[in-house]
Design a protein around this motif. Structure first.
Motif, short mmCIF file in Angstrom:
data_model
loop_
_atom_site.label_atom_id
_atom_site.label_comp_id
_atom_site.label_asym_id
_atom_site.label_seq_id
_atom_site.Cartn_x
_atom_site.Cartn_y
_atom_site.Cartn_z
N GLU A 1 0.82 -1.21 0.00
CA GLU A 1 0.00 0.00 0.00
C GLU A 1 0.86 1.27 0.00
N ALA A 2 2.07 1.18 0.58
CA ALA A 2 2.93 2.36 0.67
C ALA A 2 4.35 1.94 1.00
N PHE A 3 5.29 2.76 0.54
CA PHE A 3 6.71 2.63 0.89
C PHE A 3 7.12 3.91 1.64
N GLU A 4 7.79 3.78 2.77
CA GLU A 4 8.43 4.93 3.40
C GLU A 4 9.85 5.02 2.83
N LEU A 5 10.14 6.12 2.15
CA LEU A 5 11.38 6.23 1.39
C LEU A 5 12.18 7.45 1.84
N VAL A 6 13.46 7.23 2.14
CA VAL A 6 14.39 8.32 2.40
C VAL A 6 15.16 8.60 1.12
N PHE A 7 14.98 9.80 0.57
CA PHE A 7 15.66 10.17 -0.66
C PHE A 7 17.16 10.36 -0.42
N PRO A 8 17.96 10.30 -1.46
CA PRO A 8 19.40 10.54 -1.32
C PRO A 8 19.74 11.92 -0.74
N ASN A 9 18.83 12.90 -0.88
CA ASN A 9 19.09 14.24 -0.30
C ASN A 9 18.70 14.32 1.17
N GLY A 10 18.23 13.21 1.75
CA GLY A 10 17.92 13.16 3.18
C GLY A 10 16.47 13.39 3.54
N THR A 11 15.63 13.81 2.61
CA THR A 11 14.22 14.01 2.90
C THR A 11 13.47 12.68 2.83
N THR A 12 12.30 12.66 3.46
CA THR A 12 11.52 11.43 3.56
C THR A 12 10.14 11.64 2.98
N THR A 13 9.60 10.62 2.33
CA THR A 13 8.25 10.69 1.79
C THR A 13 7.58 9.33 1.90
N SER A 14 6.27 9.34 1.81
CA SER A 14 5.50 8.09 1.71
C SER A 14 5.07 7.94 0.26
N VAL A 15 5.54 6.89 -0.38
CA VAL A 15 5.24 6.66 -1.79
C VAL A 15 4.01 5.76 -1.89
N THR A 16 2.96 6.29 -2.51
CA THR A 16 1.74 5.52 -2.76
C THR A 16 1.43 5.57 -4.25
N SER A 17 0.30 5.01 -4.62
CA SER A 17 -0.08 4.96 -6.03
C SER A 17 -0.29 6.35 -6.62
N GLU A 18 -0.44 7.37 -5.77
CA GLU A 18 -0.61 8.72 -6.28
C GLU A 18 0.68 9.27 -6.90
N ASN A 19 1.81 8.73 -6.46
CA ASN A 19 3.10 9.11 -7.05
C ASN A 19 3.44 8.07 -8.11
N THR A 20 2.93 8.29 -9.31
CA THR A 20 2.95 7.23 -10.33
C THR A 20 4.35 6.78 -10.71
N ASP A 21 5.30 7.71 -10.78
CA ASP A 21 6.65 7.32 -11.20
C ASP A 21 7.36 6.48 -10.15
#
Length: 417
Positions: A129-149
């Motif tokens: 349903e979701a991935f908790e992702l830490v980007f290489p620049n240090g910020t964090t986001t929750s990736v769901t189907s709304e973020n298509t890429d």
């Protein structure tokens, strides 16, 4: 898993929060220091989950939070599947996850994820349903189907886009199951092959076979006709019974790999197991087995036959893996172990020849698999990205460049975009 895929790191760091992960990535990116991200550490390709640089061990990301009202469970990326199933055992629910107790959650869930439940629900990535992702620049986001890429990229694209610290899985009802391990004497090989051919004709998606040989049925009582051919063959050992999923899963602990063992996996993509394909696998096993054992008397070799339902790829949407969901590809596995380090190049080359010969036999038998993608978690290290990711590769390159313009994740091993 193998000593040949386990480099000795200069140091190891264990982050305990997404902020820690972001700080570590910032330092590594600034200093251009090679690193590896270790979840379960089961990868068999050299440098994929180990490094001579900095090892980021995700072991402290070990929380499991079950939300039955929402029908989901949050799972930390430092866990192995035995940890997950132990927590879920008392809930009456399960997830589409790994098939070996010591395999990491992260590798399975970022690489596709074939499961004993896949014929019913699809791959592990089809049930996230979701991935908790830490980007290489240090910020964090929750990736769901709304973020298509990123939704497309993380499902099979591994660690190219940052570090995943948590997965949110869909829960599925789980009662008792019927299953276990059966073993046969070598002189029963022809009967086992015949049973595999017959099994492919059944249409019960609750059944699963991994012919090393594991039988699984998602229900307490095995219906007549599902495994009749397998059960009619005399066994040297059988643990099949009605039991909990956890009891079944925890019993799948085979002989421990000695710490001195080297080795490789290789995957053969097939659309079905035909007599010609099974003959090719048998002939190649005999041919290479004689050569390998003459060179190293510690040899271990296994072929995993995995006949999933033909609709196994139909449950999910577009994803990095599989690059083509129009038809199923069966993730057949070769696993080779040995101890003589001087044989590394020969063993890898011969395993590639074994793989290519069986795949060529499938093509000659009418299967459209000449450029089919092997399951990325089984693919030998020399497999081209163009084969693994097909027409989706340019899109993956673009997504990677957009979230990691400084190529921080390129400092880690694995399949790199």
């Amino acid at each position: 898993m193998y000593i040949s895929s386990s480099a000795t790191s200069a140091c190891s760091v264990e982050p305990g929060s997404v902020k820690d992960v972001g700080t570590i990535l910032g330092i590594l990116g600034l200093t251009r220091t090679p690193f590896a991200v270790k979840g379960g550490g089961h990868a068999t390709n050299p440098g994929f989950s180990s490094t001579s640089g900095v090892e980021i061990a995700m072991v402290r990301f070990n929380d499991i939070s079950v939300n039955t009202a929402a029908g989901t469970v949050d799972v930390g990326s430092g866990l192995v599947w035995d940890d997950v199933y132990k927590v879920l055992d008392s809930t009456g629910f399960n997830v589409v996850g790994g098939r070996i107790p010591t395999v990491g959650v992260a590798g399975v869930s970022l690489g596709g994820g074939f499961s004993f439940l896949s014929s019913q629900y699809g791959l592990a990535i089809d049930n996230i349903e979701a991935f908790e992702l830490v980007f290489p620049n240090g910020t964090t986001t929750s990736v769901t189907s709304e973020n298509t890429d990123l939704w497309f990229a993380l499902k099979g694209g591994f660690n190219n886009f940052g570090i995943v610290t948590k997965f949110t899985f869909t829960l599925h009802p789980q009662g008792q199951i019927w299953g276990g391990v059966v073993s046969y004497a070598p002189d029963q090989l022809a009967a086992v092959n015949a049973a595999i051919l017959k099994y492919q004709q059944h249409e019960d998606i609750k059944a699963a076979v991994e012919a090393t040989l594991i039988l699984f049925y998602d229900g307490p009582t095995l219906p007549a006709g599902v495994f009749d051919e397998f059960l009619s063959i005399p066994t040297t050992q059988s643990t099949v019974s009605t039991r909990s999923f956890l009891d079944f899963f925890s019993s799948l602990v085979f002989a421990n790999v000695p710490p001195s063992t080297r080795g490789f996996y290789s995957g053969i993509p097939l659309t079905q197991y035909s007599p010609a394909v099974l003959d090719a696998i048998t002939n190649q096993t005999k041919f290479w087995g004689d050569k390998w054992s003459a060179l190293d008397n510690t040899l271990s070799f296994a072929v995993a036959i995995e006949p999933f339902d033909s609709g196994v790829f139909s449950y999910g949407s577009g994803s990095a893996y599989p690059p083509d969901r129009s038809h199923a590809l069966l993730p057949s596995t070769l696993s080779l172990g040995y101890t003589n380090a001087s044989l590394d190049k020969f063993m890898a080359k011969s395993l590639r020849e074994f793989t290519d010969t069986v795949q060529a036999a499938a093509v000659a038998d009418g299967q459209n698999v000449s450029r089919a993608a092997p399951y990325v978690n089984y693919a030998l290290f020399d497999t081209p990205l163009e084969i693994l990711y097909g027409a989706g590769l340019p899109r993956l390159h673009s997504i990677k460049n957009s979230v990691d313009p400084d190529n921080v994740m390129g400092l880690a091993g694995g399949w790199k975009f």
